[in-house]
Design an enzyme around this catalytic site. Sequence first.
Site, PDB file in Angstrom:
ATOM      1  N   GLY A 142       0.832  -1.202   0.000  1.00 46.58           N
ATOM      2  CA  GLY A 142       0.000   0.000   0.000  1.00 46.58           C
ATOM      3  C   GLY A 142       0.861   1.244   0.000  1.00 46.58           C
ATOM      4  O   GLY A 142       1.110   1.840   1.045  1.00 46.58           O
ATOM      5  N   SER A 201       1.324   3.779  -3.322  1.00 47.23           N
ATOM      6  CA  SER A 201       0.786   4.897  -4.116  1.00 47.23           C
ATOM      7  C   SER A 201      -0.587   5.329  -3.647  1.00 47.23           C
ATOM      8  O   SER A 201      -1.395   4.518  -3.194  1.00 47.23           O
ATOM      9  CB  SER A 201       0.688   4.484  -5.588  1.00 47.23           C
ATOM     10  OG  SER A 201       1.963   4.263  -6.116  1.00 47.23           O
ATOM     11  N   GLU A 236      14.352  -5.502  -3.673  1.00 45.97           N
ATOM     12  CA  GLU A 236      13.736  -5.933  -4.921  1.00 45.97           C
ATOM     13  C   GLU A 236      14.595  -5.518  -6.115  1.00 45.97           C
ATOM     14  O   GLU A 236      14.834  -6.295  -7.030  1.00 45.97           O
ATOM     15  CB  GLU A 236      12.331  -5.342  -5.035  1.00 45.97           C
ATOM     16  CG  GLU A 236      11.546  -5.954  -6.185  1.00 45.97           C
ATOM     17  CD  GLU A 236      10.280  -5.178  -6.516  1.00 45.97           C
ATOM     18  OE1 GLU A 236      10.181  -4.001  -6.134  1.00 45.97           O
ATOM     19  OE2 GLU A 236       9.414  -5.768  -7.164  1.00 45.97           O
ATOM     20  N   GLU A 270      12.016   7.822 -14.759  1.00 44.56           N
ATOM     21  CA  GLU A 270      12.371   9.224 -14.477  1.00 44.56           C
ATOM     22  C   GLU A 270      12.902   9.369 -13.054  1.00 44.56           C
ATOM     23  O   GLU A 270      13.865  10.095 -12.806  1.00 44.56           O
ATOM     24  CB  GLU A 270      11.138  10.124 -14.684  1.00 44.56           C
ATOM     25  CG  GLU A 270      10.748  10.325 -16.147  1.00 44.56           C
ATOM     26  CD  GLU A 270      10.126   9.094 -16.805  1.00 44.56           C
ATOM     27  OE1 GLU A 270       9.670   8.174 -16.079  1.00 44.56           O
ATOM     28  OE2 GLU A 270      10.100   9.042 -18.044  1.00 44.56           O
TER      29      GLU A 270
END
Lengths: 346, 368
Positions: free
Chosen positions: B119, B121, B237, B350
């Site tokens: 949880g 964004s 990750e 980005e």
Amino acid sequence: MTDWQLLAPDEDSLALADTARAQFRSLRGPAVMRAALDGGVAGGWETVAEGGYVDIGIPEELGGIGRMIDLVVMLEEAGRALLTAPLLASALAFRTQVAAGVHREEFRRAPAGFGIAEGVVDEGGRCRVERVHVLGGHGAAAFTLVVQGPEQVWVVVVDPEGEGVEAVEQDTLVDPSRPLPAFRLGHKTGVAAAEWRELAFGDLERVLAGARVCVAADLVGTAAGALDGAVEHVLQRRQFGRAIGAFQGVKHQLADAYTAVERARSLVYGAALSLDPRDCLLANAVAAETAVRVTSLFTQLMGAMGVTFEADCHLFLRRAHQTACLLGEPDALYLAAARIERRISR
Amino acid sequence: MTDVTSEFEAFLDGFLPADYAENYRHYRRDVKLRTEYQAAAFDAGWLVPEWGPGEGGRGLSVPDALAVKLAGARRRVPRLMNIQGAGVAAPAIRSYGTAAQRARLLRPATRGDEWWALGMSEPGAGSDLAALRTTATLADGVFTVSGQKVWTTQADEARWCALYVRTDPEARPHRGISCLILDLRSPGVEVRPIRTAGPAVESFCEVFLDEVKVPEEALLGPLHGGWGVAMSSLEHERDMIWINTWLETTRALEPTLTAPELSEHQLVRLGRSLADAEGVRLTGLRTAAQRWAGLPSPASSILKLLGSESVQRAALLSLESAGARAFDDPALFDERLESLAATIYGGTSEIQRNIIAERTLGLPKGTP
């Protein structure tokens, strides 16, 4: 130790890189290079020879020291320093001689020239080449040439002073600091080779593998040097009240350049360990494109200064462009690598 | 090949169907096989080889564990069904969890028995994670949580959610965040799946939280220390994801490698994609080697950047090389679409470029 652990240079390699960096920096320089562009003579062979650099990457049974990874880190420093001494030419010549089985220890006592061209070598070792650009051709004691015929390939070592060797083009337009003069060999009767070896055409990439790694390492160094120069400039140049390196339009291009340099370096290290023809083609192609791209970015970020004689970036750009196509242009190398991979896969 | 990898290969020979390599394209979407593989690899200690026995591993050294993972990639072992469970939540629980949290949650998260959602964004906090506004107030040993999450992968199928919430509204944005372990069955939680652009894109959801009660014991890591938990679990990750992207890149190239005829232009593009695949593999290995040797290594953001862009170029090449054949093979377009997600999830390209520019190249912080 597994193979991949060798991708990290050990203490010996790192010490070599430090020594080479300090020594090459003292030989370099933009000043030396600009003088060469104006027709001055670039020396430095003695320092390179005394430093033992030409023995690196040569097998011990041939009197050499060090491993391919050492040769790579050393040539990367040479590329970063825009070295004008004929170290790359000599490394290309000696690696190719070793791969073709025509190397002699005495060849390493003098600067060497190296080139690839179409031509023919007859059964008596007489060599005919219409035109060949020889890296390190000025002042070389011997030329090592890869001569490609219609069905075979030869590696020859010839004496530049020998009968039948003519200089046809002295000027080097792209990067005069590392001259690439052109020669014609044996127009009438052929030039007698001191050593020659005939190879099957399919052996070409096996013989060139080490040379490709050398060129790629030199190009990675030039790209890394240009990246350092660009970063230094954008930290110091101010517009709109801040360092231009604060703008994302600049940041992202430099982040991509950094990523490209690290990727190219990984491919070069991998190729140095495997010396597999496909890996070496890919490393050569990627390093060439990366060097051209990063040196171009250096020029762009310098603004109008970028196209002045005074700024260093055109020195990096010249070196990158000339070296990038020394052993074939990137697209041709990608094509060759893809063909090898397809043969294996089908 | 080392002894440990041959032992692993023997395990794979015993587990995988005989036609696995040949029909990988089919097995890639075989939910049952993927679920059973994760459990079997966990039980045999091959899933996270560097972790201990009982944790899905066998206490291997870093180099041996990497050798096993590479051997697994070469054999294209079935992909985990809930990658953020074993890949992100489990390492966070293992590093930050209390003894009780580890005992209850670590095994099912790693083995795939209980799925996890992340949880992170929110509608107003995507790349700018520190702007998140879901709040949690602590009173009498219970957090009361209200707010909204979005793009929450697999929240509709997950049991747990590593929920990032604002616990200190007064502190600077990334100092006031905590990580809570939310039971997605709690009252006040509403999960709404979002329809994705294509079937290959992993399902993601909106999660609405209306005065949800979360016990204080479900705090993961320090109170207000959630930013550190998020960064370290994402780093974990990013360090390993390259093995997957390398695998996906080589897999995407297969139709092109074996296509009967290619133009010279397509061969050049194939050569570039081969360099992409090698670039990811060798940069991943070089990073691991340099870390293992205690040397400075390339920024891990470049692995995310290189890997995701390589997968995209390879998927584009396979689709375009197929020409009109792609009209009859829906997987080619689906995989192209799926590949476009790779430069978005887990931190956009980005953002990776900003990280590289600021942390590695030392350019000024801030984003004018």
